[in-house]
Scaffold this motif. Sequence first.
Motif: not given
Length: 227
Positions: A151, A153-156, A194, A197
């Motif tokens: 899972r 984050p969207r930008k990742c 990012h 992450t």
Amino acid sequence: MRILIIEDDTAIAANLYDYLAGAGYEPEHAADGVTGMHRAANEEWSAILLDVALPGMDGFTLCRRLREQARRDTPVLMLTAKDTLDDKLAGFGHGADDYLVKPFSLKEVQARLAALVKRSTSQVVPNVLRHGDISLDPGTLAVERAGRAIRLPRKCLHLLQLLMASPGRVQRRAELEIAVWGETLPDSDTLRAHIHTLRRALTAEGEPNPIETVHGIGYRMGRSDAP
């Protein structure tokens, strides 16, 4: 975004190159149709600026072969002094996506390029991206590594998709920032955070880090030894 300029007029090619480079693109130049066809068919481009009257192979023939033989759907903006309706219809008939008559405004060239790239990326339904044991489905945004769901984050997710779409190619920091954050650019540490992450999620079970830092330039997906 990588833009291939296929133009034999050195002054026009230089103006296009300098303007697009100043606007944040990564332009490359081919001065004849044969070289242009080889590069268009064998390299990845966001869009192609294509002159019609070229030595070696004219632009109409190049575009048709690019579509029919190389099976490439790269957006093509034709640039030519031929301004009749029949000329324009011929361009579209050979596979061009847009047609701009010389002399042209460099601002208009950039605007049309941006529109073509946006239209192309919004219409294409890409296949699942794979890099070694990592997979990303652009349709569902599902990411897995060796069968393990990840899972993000969207930008990742967006960053991973950009890196996996061109494995091995160094993507500059500015290129990634514009693609992910648009005109509202983040501060200097946001992209780095990012990427950190993303790496942490991809290596949570002790797997090797797939994202290489190219110091002073940007990032790329490193070599994959998996089948």
